[in-house]
Scaffold this motif. Structure first.
Motif, PDB file in Angstrom:
ATOM      1  N   THR A   3       4.922 -10.259   1.311  1.00 32.58           N
ATOM      2  CA  THR A   3       4.306 -10.800   0.104  1.00 32.58           C
ATOM      3  C   THR A   3       4.399  -9.783  -1.034  1.00 32.58           C
ATOM      4  OG1 THR A   3       2.136  -9.910   0.619  1.00 32.58           O
ATOM      5  CG2 THR A   3       2.650 -12.117   1.509  1.00 32.58           C
ATOM      6  N   VAL A   4       4.141 -10.238  -2.245  1.00 32.62           N
ATOM      7  CA  VAL A   4       4.136  -9.338  -3.401  1.00 32.62           C
ATOM      8  C   VAL A   4       3.041  -8.293  -3.227  1.00 32.62           C
ATOM      9  CG1 VAL A   4       3.721  -9.200  -5.887  1.00 32.62           C
ATOM     10  CG2 VAL A   4       5.143 -11.041  -4.963  1.00 32.62           C
ATOM     11  N   LYS A   5       1.870  -8.712  -2.757  1.00 32.47           N
ATOM     12  CA  LYS A   5       0.758  -7.775  -2.517  1.00 32.47           C
ATOM     13  C   LYS A   5       1.176  -6.690  -1.520  1.00 32.47           C
ATOM     14  CE  LYS A   5      -3.973  -7.661  -0.805  1.00 32.47           C
ATOM     15  NZ  LYS A   5      -5.055  -8.435  -0.189  1.00 32.47           N
ATOM     16  N   ASP A   6       1.846  -7.099  -0.454  1.00 30.59           N
ATOM     17  CA  ASP A   6       2.304  -6.151   0.547  1.00 30.59           C
ATOM     18  C   ASP A   6       3.344  -5.199  -0.043  1.00 30.59           C
ATOM     19  OD1 ASP A   6       2.450  -5.034   3.160  1.00 30.59           O
ATOM     20  OD2 ASP A   6       4.250  -6.224   3.565  1.00 30.59           O
ATOM     21  N   ARG A   7       4.248  -5.693  -0.870  1.00 29.43           N
ATOM     22  CA  ARG A   7       5.267  -4.840  -1.505  1.00 29.43           C
ATOM     23  C   ARG A   7       4.617  -3.821  -2.437  1.00 29.43           C
ATOM     24  NH1 ARG A   7       9.621  -4.258   1.257  1.00 29.43           N
ATOM     25  NH2 ARG A   7      10.516  -6.221   1.869  1.00 29.43           N
ATOM     26  N   ILE A   8       3.586  -4.242  -3.143  1.00 27.31           N
ATOM     27  CA  ILE A   8       2.872  -3.316  -4.037  1.00 27.31           C
ATOM     28  C   ILE A   8       2.194  -2.225  -3.213  1.00 27.31           C
ATOM     29  CG2 ILE A   8       0.925  -3.097  -5.646  1.00 27.31           C
ATOM     30  CD1 ILE A   8       1.759  -5.924  -6.700  1.00 27.31           C
ATOM     31  N   ARG A   9       1.508  -2.621  -2.130  1.00 32.80           N
ATOM     32  CA  ARG A   9       0.861  -1.644  -1.243  1.00 32.80           C
ATOM     33  C   ARG A   9       1.910  -0.686  -0.674  1.00 32.80           C
ATOM     34  NH1 ARG A   9      -2.017  -4.402   3.364  1.00 32.80           N
ATOM     35  NH2 ARG A   9       0.118  -4.971   3.866  1.00 32.80           N
ATOM     36  N   HIS A  10       3.025  -1.213  -0.224  1.00 33.81           N
ATOM     37  CA  HIS A  10       4.112  -0.408   0.341  1.00 33.81           C
ATOM     38  C   HIS A  10       4.602   0.622  -0.672  1.00 33.81           C
ATOM     39  CE1 HIS A  10       8.406   0.390   1.173  1.00 33.81           C
ATOM     40  NE2 HIS A  10       8.041   0.349   2.438  1.00 33.81           N
ATOM     41  N   THR A  11       4.868   0.191  -1.896  1.00 31.25           N
ATOM     42  CA  THR A  11       5.404   1.068  -2.936  1.00 31.25           C
ATOM     43  C   THR A  11       4.407   2.139  -3.339  1.00 31.25           C
ATOM     44  OG1 THR A  11       6.807  -0.709  -3.757  1.00 31.25           O
ATOM     45  CG2 THR A  11       6.386   1.114  -5.265  1.00 31.25           C
ATOM     46  N   LEU A  12       3.165   1.739  -3.600  1.00 31.45           N
ATOM     47  CA  LEU A  12       2.153   2.711  -4.025  1.00 31.45           C
ATOM     48  C   LEU A  12       1.862   3.737  -2.932  1.00 31.45           C
ATOM     49  CD1 LEU A  12      -0.329   0.422  -6.006  1.00 31.45           C
ATOM     50  CD2 LEU A  12       1.408   1.982  -6.914  1.00 31.45           C
ATOM     51  N   ALA A  13       1.738   3.280  -1.698  1.00 38.23           N
ATOM     52  CA  ALA A  13       1.475   4.207  -0.596  1.00 38.23           C
ATOM     53  C   ALA A  13       2.675   5.139  -0.389  1.00 38.23           C
ATOM     54  CB  ALA A  13       1.162   3.436   0.688  1.00 38.23           C
ATOM     55  N   PHE A  14       3.885   4.594  -0.508  1.00 42.59           N
ATOM     56  CA  PHE A  14       5.092   5.418  -0.366  1.00 42.59           C
ATOM     57  C   PHE A  14       5.099   6.531  -1.403  1.00 42.59           C
ATOM     58  CE2 PHE A  14       9.427   6.515  -1.541  1.00 42.59           C
ATOM     59  CZ  PHE A  14      10.014   6.771  -0.310  1.00 42.59           C
ATOM     60  N   GLN A  15       4.846   6.181  -2.652  1.00 42.65           N
ATOM     61  CA  GLN A  15       4.876   7.180  -3.724  1.00 42.65           C
ATOM     62  C   GLN A  15       3.762   8.207  -3.549  1.00 42.65           C
ATOM     63  OE1 GLN A  15       7.318   7.593  -5.711  1.00 42.65           O
ATOM     64  NE2 GLN A  15       8.363   5.674  -5.347  1.00 42.65           N
ATOM     65  N   LEU A  16       2.548   7.754  -3.293  1.00 43.19           N
ATOM     66  CA  LEU A  16       1.413   8.662  -3.153  1.00 43.19           C
ATOM     67  C   LEU A  16       1.603   9.627  -1.977  1.00 43.19           C
ATOM     68  CD1 LEU A  16      -1.364   9.520  -4.175  1.00 43.19           C
ATOM     69  CD2 LEU A  16      -2.352   7.821  -2.641  1.00 43.19           C
ATOM     70  N   MET A  17       1.972   9.095  -0.834  1.00 42.94           N
ATOM     71  CA  MET A  17       2.159   9.952   0.337  1.00 42.94           C
ATOM     72  C   MET A  17       3.360  10.876   0.151  1.00 42.94           C
ATOM     73  SD  MET A  17       1.152   7.245   3.314  1.00 42.94           S
ATOM     74  CE  MET A  17       1.412   8.386   4.654  1.00 42.94           C
ATOM     75  N   GLY A  18       4.380  10.399  -0.531  1.00 45.61           N
ATOM     76  CA  GLY A  18       5.540  11.239  -0.812  1.00 45.61           C
ATOM     77  C   GLY A  18       5.171  12.418  -1.698  1.00 45.61           C
ATOM     78  N   LEU A  19       4.379  12.161  -2.723  1.00 44.54           N
ATOM     79  CA  LEU A  19       3.943  13.235  -3.627  1.00 44.54           C
ATOM     80  C   LEU A  19       3.068  14.256  -2.899  1.00 44.54           C
ATOM     81  CD1 LEU A  19       3.069  11.157  -6.812  1.00 44.54           C
ATOM     82  CD2 LEU A  19       5.036  12.673  -6.506  1.00 44.54           C
ATOM     83  N   ILE A  20       2.134  13.746  -2.108  1.00 38.58           N
ATOM     84  CA  ILE A  20       1.213  14.621  -1.373  1.00 38.58           C
ATOM     85  C   ILE A  20       1.971  15.488  -0.358  1.00 38.58           C
ATOM     86  CG2 ILE A  20      -0.633  14.593   0.361  1.00 38.58           C
ATOM     87  CD1 ILE A  20      -1.789  12.158  -1.183  1.00 38.58           C
ATOM     88  N   THR A  21       3.030  14.951   0.192  1.00 42.00           N
ATOM     89  CA  THR A  21       3.827  15.694   1.177  1.00 42.00           C
ATOM     90  C   THR A  21       4.841  16.613   0.507  1.00 42.00           C
ATOM     91  OG1 THR A  21       3.623  13.817   2.683  1.00 42.00           O
ATOM     92  CG2 THR A  21       5.317  15.441   3.202  1.00 42.00           C
ATOM     93  N   PHE A  22       5.561  16.072  -0.486  1.00 43.48           N
ATOM     94  CA  PHE A  22       6.673  16.810  -1.071  1.00 43.48           C
ATOM     95  C   PHE A  22       6.240  18.033  -1.874  1.00 43.48           C
ATOM     96  CE2 PHE A  22       9.521  17.788  -4.571  1.00 43.48           C
ATOM     97  CZ  PHE A  22      10.665  18.113  -3.857  1.00 43.48           C
ATOM     98  N   ALA A  23       5.265  17.883  -2.749  1.00 41.59           N
ATOM     99  CA  ALA A  23       4.914  18.979  -3.665  1.00 41.59           C
ATOM    100  C   ALA A  23       4.551  20.279  -2.928  1.00 41.59           C
ATOM    101  CB  ALA A  23       3.807  18.553  -4.629  1.00 41.59           C
ATOM    102  N   PRO A  24       3.635  20.256  -1.955  1.00 41.36           N
ATOM    103  CA  PRO A  24       3.329  21.514  -1.257  1.00 41.36           C
ATOM    104  C   PRO A  24       4.519  22.054  -0.455  1.00 41.36           C
ATOM    105  CG  PRO A  24       1.678  19.841  -0.737  1.00 41.36           C
ATOM    106  CD  PRO A  24       2.761  19.171  -1.513  1.00 41.36           C
ATOM    107  N   LEU A  25       5.251  21.157   0.177  1.00 43.19           N
ATOM    108  CA  LEU A  25       6.413  21.581   0.958  1.00 43.19           C
ATOM    109  C   LEU A  25       7.472  22.213   0.052  1.00 43.19           C
ATOM    110  CD1 LEU A  25       7.666  21.626   3.790  1.00 43.19           C
ATOM    111  CD2 LEU A  25       8.615  19.359   3.304  1.00 43.19           C
TER     112      LEU A  25
END
Length: 143
Positions: A3-25
């Protein structure tokens, strides 16, 4: 299909978790302060998201013009992915070099490392996402 809601959740979580992981690493790997790598990560994330939208619209229009079909073969998907990454590299390279006051070669190596990280991260993230949020059986039957 998701669903569109699921795609939005997927995208936002992907970006947020990517930032939280990538920046310190990246801060640890490249030896730059966390706030500098955080800025690089945020600019990269926003740029990639905007570029993704523009690039995919452009690519589909080009396919329709040249082939009168938007179906992507494996070969076309490889070309699509490669051109996306080359375009993103061209967009981010000058910013990284300028912002960190490093050479274009150093920025290129950093960008390739970032792309490799996100390629692996996307693979793992999507495997986990599909386990945590499986596609409902009724949605899988629609094709």
């Amino acid at each position: 299909m998701r669903t569109v809601k699921d795609r939005i959740r997927h995208t936002l979580a992907f970006q947020l978790m990517g930032l939280i992981t990538f920046a310190p690493l990246a801060s640890w790997v490249f030896g730059f302060e966390l706030h500098l790598m955080g800025t690089i990560a945020i600019v990269g994330s926003v740029t990639a998201t905007i570029w993704n939208f523009i690039y995919n619209v452009w690519f589909d229009h080009a396919l329709l013009k040249w082939r009168r079909d938007i179906h992507k073969t494996v070969r076309l998907r490889l070309i699509h992915a490669l051109l996306f990454e080359v375009g993103l590299l061209c967009l981010l390279l000058p910013f990284i070099a300028w912002y960190l006051n490093i050479t274009l070669w150093a920025a290129f190596k950093m960008d390739i490392t970032m792309a490799t990280f996100y390629l692996l991260y996307a693979f793992v993230y999507n495997l986990i996402y599909d386990k945590v949020y499986p596609i409902p059986q009724s949605a899988q039957l629609v094709s």
